[in-house]
Design an enzyme around this catalytic site. Sequence first.
Site, short mmCIF file in Angstrom:
data_model
loop_
_atom_site.label_atom_id
_atom_site.label_comp_id
_atom_site.label_asym_id
_atom_site.label_seq_id
_atom_site.Cartn_x
_atom_site.Cartn_y
_atom_site.Cartn_z
N ARG A 138 18.90 -6.87 13.70
CA ARG A 138 19.07 -7.07 15.13
C ARG A 138 18.11 -8.13 15.65
NH1 ARG A 138 18.92 -3.13 18.94
NH2 ARG A 138 17.85 -4.51 20.39
N HIS A 161 7.81 8.99 4.23
CA HIS A 161 6.56 9.76 4.36
C HIS A 161 6.75 11.22 3.95
CE1 HIS A 161 4.29 6.75 7.16
NE2 HIS A 161 5.16 6.12 6.38
N GLU A 170 -0.55 -1.96 5.22
CA GLU A 170 0.36 -1.83 6.36
C GLU A 170 0.24 -0.45 6.99
OE1 GLU A 170 3.38 -0.53 8.77
OE2 GLU A 170 3.41 0.17 6.70
N GLU A 171 0.10 0.59 6.15
CA GLU A 171 0.04 1.95 6.67
C GLU A 171 -1.25 2.22 7.45
OE1 GLU A 171 2.48 3.86 6.68
OE2 GLU A 171 3.80 3.31 5.04
N ASP A 186 0.81 -1.21 0.00
CA ASP A 186 0.00 0.00 0.00
C ASP A 186 0.85 1.27 0.00
OD1 ASP A 186 0.77 -0.84 2.61
OD2 ASP A 186 -0.66 0.57 3.49
#
Length: 402
Positions: free
Chosen positions: A188, A375, A148-149, A91
């Site tokens: 990580r 963004h 996802e957003e 998206d």
Amino acid sequence: MVSTFANPSAIDSSRIRPDIQALHPQLVEWRRTLHQRPELGFRERLTSQFVAQKLQEWGVDHQTQIAETGVVATIHGNRPGKVLAIRADMDALPIQEENEVPYKSQHDGVMHACGHDGHTTIALGTARYLSQNRDFAGTVKLIFQPAEEGPGGALPMVKAGVLKNPDVDAIIGLHLWNQLPLGMAGIRSGALMAAVETFSCTIFGKGGHGAIPQQTIDSIVVASQVVNALQTIVARNIDPIESAVVTIGEFHAGTACNVIADTARLKGTVRYFNPKYGDYFAPRLEQVIAGICHSHGAHYELNYEKLYPPVINDCAIADLVRSVAETVIESPLGIVPNCQTMGGEDMSFFLQAVPGCYFFLGSANAEKGLDYPHHHPRFDFDETALSTGVELFVRCVEKFCQ
């Protein structure tokens, strides 16, 4: 603009296998096609059609319309082995693009400003390579996820059973990351990205004339004290060794300079890494707000929503991804082990269901002006990272499924 790291190395193309190097022009073409046609969460119809069309052309088994617009592809190796899932979000964001490039967004007010067009492309490139080179053990499931957003497509896909039939043993995913230069990766164990929780609060006072405050309950004064007091939650209630954030992003009140407002509205977000705080912030916020309102004779209405849990990487899978990256990233300094962000990601729902690793792949190139933050209306990334991403995924498949 955003990176504090020196670029330790350029991409060493000799570490990218020839078949993937040869695929790179197509990766760029696919990414730019997707970039021109960005779509918001659960509306990724053109994007999912593009993905499905490519998979069909390559003879890859796939399912569509999962969680509305999601696509899942399954590729079997030529011998038995484990099942590895690869997740890519599709998206875009409600942002008007300001880049003047030939592949600029053609959808007014919508833009791929976070690299999801690159994520989808890398997963497609992985599917293309593996469909033609099945000399690996096990099975790969490629999950093309919507939304996802927001409002979040990962949990609906998990509930739809994308990690079943066959059952997934582990999952990986990457985020192109303009906080890191091209040629680096952030990998990580443990917490990589923060939980995302939001709240809205309306303070109800008693309005009146600005010159006669004794007849009122000033909602702005009450709300201002709430804003200040909420900052003490992290400062005085959270272990200083831990990381957490309470941010007020909106404050709306009043209509005139000489009128005391009877209502004030606040909106904010809470972020943290440690899952032990999952049930802490909502009641603590309410305690603080209730106490301040009571002391002033005001009332309140609080709405609190938990969106995404923290992204927690499995140690063993993170070690596998790191060992693979060390064979692709030229310099040892190119692997950043302590890369974290208070940004959130619903990849966390997949990682709650099965062990896995989500990691950052450096994509910034300051010399080309490709280092605007995510963004931002001028966000873009160095497309050299696309073939690197495919190589990383393919090597993870080969190592994990063996």
